[in-house]
Scaffold this active site. Structure first.
Site: not given
Ligand code: ATP
Ligand code: MG
Length: 566
Positions: A40, A265, A275
């Site tokens: 994204e 992850r 982020k």
């Protein structure tokens, strides 16, 4: 935070994703595989994304397939072109290239058509409940939800309303398009989830063409299908979304459906990989920017002096798991050290200098000593280092009162100057307040390195630079950005920012030998005995700036050894 894991030094055999891919190729399910990396564009990529990049691009490469770069830009509010450019630079720098570059927003038209098709098939409806009402009727983990009163609208009515949603007739939040699945499903993601919402916002690529935007799960599944993705690799938090991913494709009767496979992850000790948090560090001025060398972003790691080789090696070593864990940041540092040990040219730098005067060295005499550029790489050759009467050594390499087993310089002691002679400390000169300003030493002319004199051994060897030849340099020493292994673990009433390390950056004004000057930003060196350093773009030819990428002491090697003997 989960337990810190020690991955096996060598990951034996294939991981579960590569096993699936091999199987699919062997059985002929796919003639060729296609993966994608779907960031994204709402921030810079970090080391966690590097894991995903190495996996998606790596698997495609290994099995003769292709990997797309796809911007998941379905949320108009948070995205920016700056991020798009940075993402591409980072993927390329890591050593990968995409087959196709796409934007989910390129598919808005097709995604819209698919939504109308779902409505015609009676599988989606326009719902007038507010966000709060949807939440209130969704149920809980133990209780089923309740059907929306709008669930049984006819396809005709739904089509009409959906088209009017698109035309901008309704206010933000007043209506949604929802999938008609099962309000009693044990998986809450299947309780008639929203597929489209109204958001009258400008989009960085489609401008004002749309005022309804597709939700992530819907857009993602269909984008994968449109691109012919065979294996859609994502992190574990999407496991519960997989049934919805599959539902979107099945409800539309689409053939050759991509398969979503989840992996754990990356979490790293002393590091935040989110982020949102990283953006907060940047906007709050806690770091100098996204590429601050203390940041776990690819841009920060690059500026710090990390190499793509080290990051790819790290991604391989941590392997793939189906359970979340936390990797010791020392492993990442270890990978860099191993890479740079092989490749970094050596040089001498003194970052906290004290002057040494060799009283028996003739004034004005300069001798060119021969120094090896990289003992790990004979092809790197040798260089000349100027040696003269006045030298600088590290303040810490001298003690007036030596602690036990101190083999460096102290009054009366002898030490070898790297590539040069053995010197003896004869006298200490101090200023009025008692600070050591100069060390008067004598050198032994018969003790030159690489000659017969090399046979004479002393216990310590220290680095140095020639005062008249050295170039002043700024040296930035970095420490961990957070003081806690789990930066989110803050005391009651405080947040993660309290765990910021106030001493994460220390700036020193030092001196380097001329061979270390003139390299392009990003070049790396080993400063002998100090660590690995990279050239920072802030520097100028007259005043270079160096970043300490990593010190020489390998904490990971110790951890590994302990693991093996335990
Ligand atoms: P963040 O939580 O940091 O904002 P994200 O998951 O929202 O990250 P995306 O841009 O959506 O970021 O991620 C792109 C891809 O990278 C996704 O497939 C995602 O699963 C993967 N990814 C993100 N963070 C990690 C991580 N820590 N470890 C492995 N893969 C990750
Ligand atoms: Mg995301």
């Amino acid at each position: 935070m989960e337990e810190t894991t020690t991955p096996a030094p060598e990951t034996a055999g294939k991981d579960f994703i590569r096993e699936i891919v091999e199987d699919d190729l062997a059985t002929g399910k796919h003639a060729k595989i296609t993966t994608r990396f779907p960031p994204e564009p709402n921030g810079y990529l970090h080391i966690g994304h590097a894991k995903s990049i190495c996996l998606n691009f790596g698997v495609a490469k290994e099995y003769g397939g292709t990997c797309n770069l796809r911007y998941d830009d379905t949320n108009p509010l948070k995205e920016d072109v700056e991020y798009v450019d940075a993402i591409e630079a980072d993927v390329r720098w890591l050593g990968f290239d995409w087959h196709g570059k796409y934007y989910a927003s390129d598919y808005f038209g097709r995604l819209y058509d698919f939504a109308e098709e779902l409505i015609r098939r009676g599988k989606a409806f326009v719902c007038d409940l507010s966000a709060d009402e949807v939440r209130a009727t969704r149920g809980t983990l133990t209780e089923p939800g309740r059907n929306s009163p709008y669930r049984d609208r006819s396809p005709e009515e739904n089509l009409d309303l959906f088209r009017r949603m698109r035309a901008g007739e309704f206010a933000d939040g007043s209506r949604t398009l929802r999938a008609k699945i099962d309000m009693a499903s044990p998986n809450i993601n299947l309780r008639d989830p929203a597929l489209y919402r109204i958001r009258k916002a400008h989009h960085h690529r489609t401008g004002d063409a749309w005022c309804i935007y597709p939700m992530y799960d819907y857009a993602h599944a269909l984008s994968d299908w449109i691109e012919g993705i065979t294996h859609s690799l994502c992190t574990l938090e999407f496991e519960d979304h997989r049934p919805l991913y599959d539902w979107c494709l099945l409800a539309l009767g689409l053939e050759s459906r991509p398969r979503q496979i989840e992996f754990a992850r990356l979490n790293l000790t002393y590091t935040l990989l989110s982020k949102r948090r990283l953006l907060h560090l940047v906007t709050g001025g806690h770091v100098r920017g996204w590429d601050d060398p203390r940041m776990p972003t690819i841009a920060g790691l690059r500026r710090r002096g990390f190499t793509p080789e080290a990051i790819r090696d790290f991604a391989e070593r941590i392997g793939l798991a189906k359970r979340d864990s936390v990797v010791d940041v020392a492993l990442l540092e270890h990978c860099l050290r191993e890479d740079l040990n092989r490749r970094a040219p050596r040089g001498m730098a003194v970052i906290d200098p004290v002057k040494v005067v060799l009283t028996n060295w003739p004034e004005g005499k300069v001798e060119e000593l021969e120094a090896v550029n990289n003992p790990e790489d004979p092809a790197a050759g040798t260089r000349k280092v100027a040696f003269s009467r006045e030298l600088l050594i590290e303040r810490d390499d001298f003690r007036e009162v030596p602690p036990p087993k101190y083999h460096r310089l102290f009054p009366g002691s002898e030490v070898r100057l790297r590539w040069g002679y053995i010197v003896k400390c004869e006298e200490v000169v101090k200023d009025a307040s008692g600070n050591v300003v100069e060390l008067l030493c004598t050198y032994d002319p018969t003790s030159k390195s690489g000659e017969a004199g090399a046979a004479r051994k002393v216990k310590g060897t220290i680095h140095w630079v020639s005062a008249a030849h050295a170039v002043p340099a700024e040296v930035r020493l970095y420490d961990r950005l957070f003081t806690k292994e789990d930066p989110n673990d803050a005391p009651e009433g405080q947040d993660w920012l309290t765990n910021l390390n106030p001493a994460s950056l220390e700036v020193r004004q030092g001196f380097v030998e001329p061979a270390l000057v003139g390299a392009a930003p990003g070049a790396f060196f080993q400063f002998e005995r100090l660590g690995y350093f990279s050239v920072d773009p802030d520097g100028t030819p007259g005043k270079p700036v160096f970043n300490r990428a990593v010190g020489l002491r390998d904490t990971w090697a110790k951890i590994e050894k302990k693991g093996r003997t335990a």
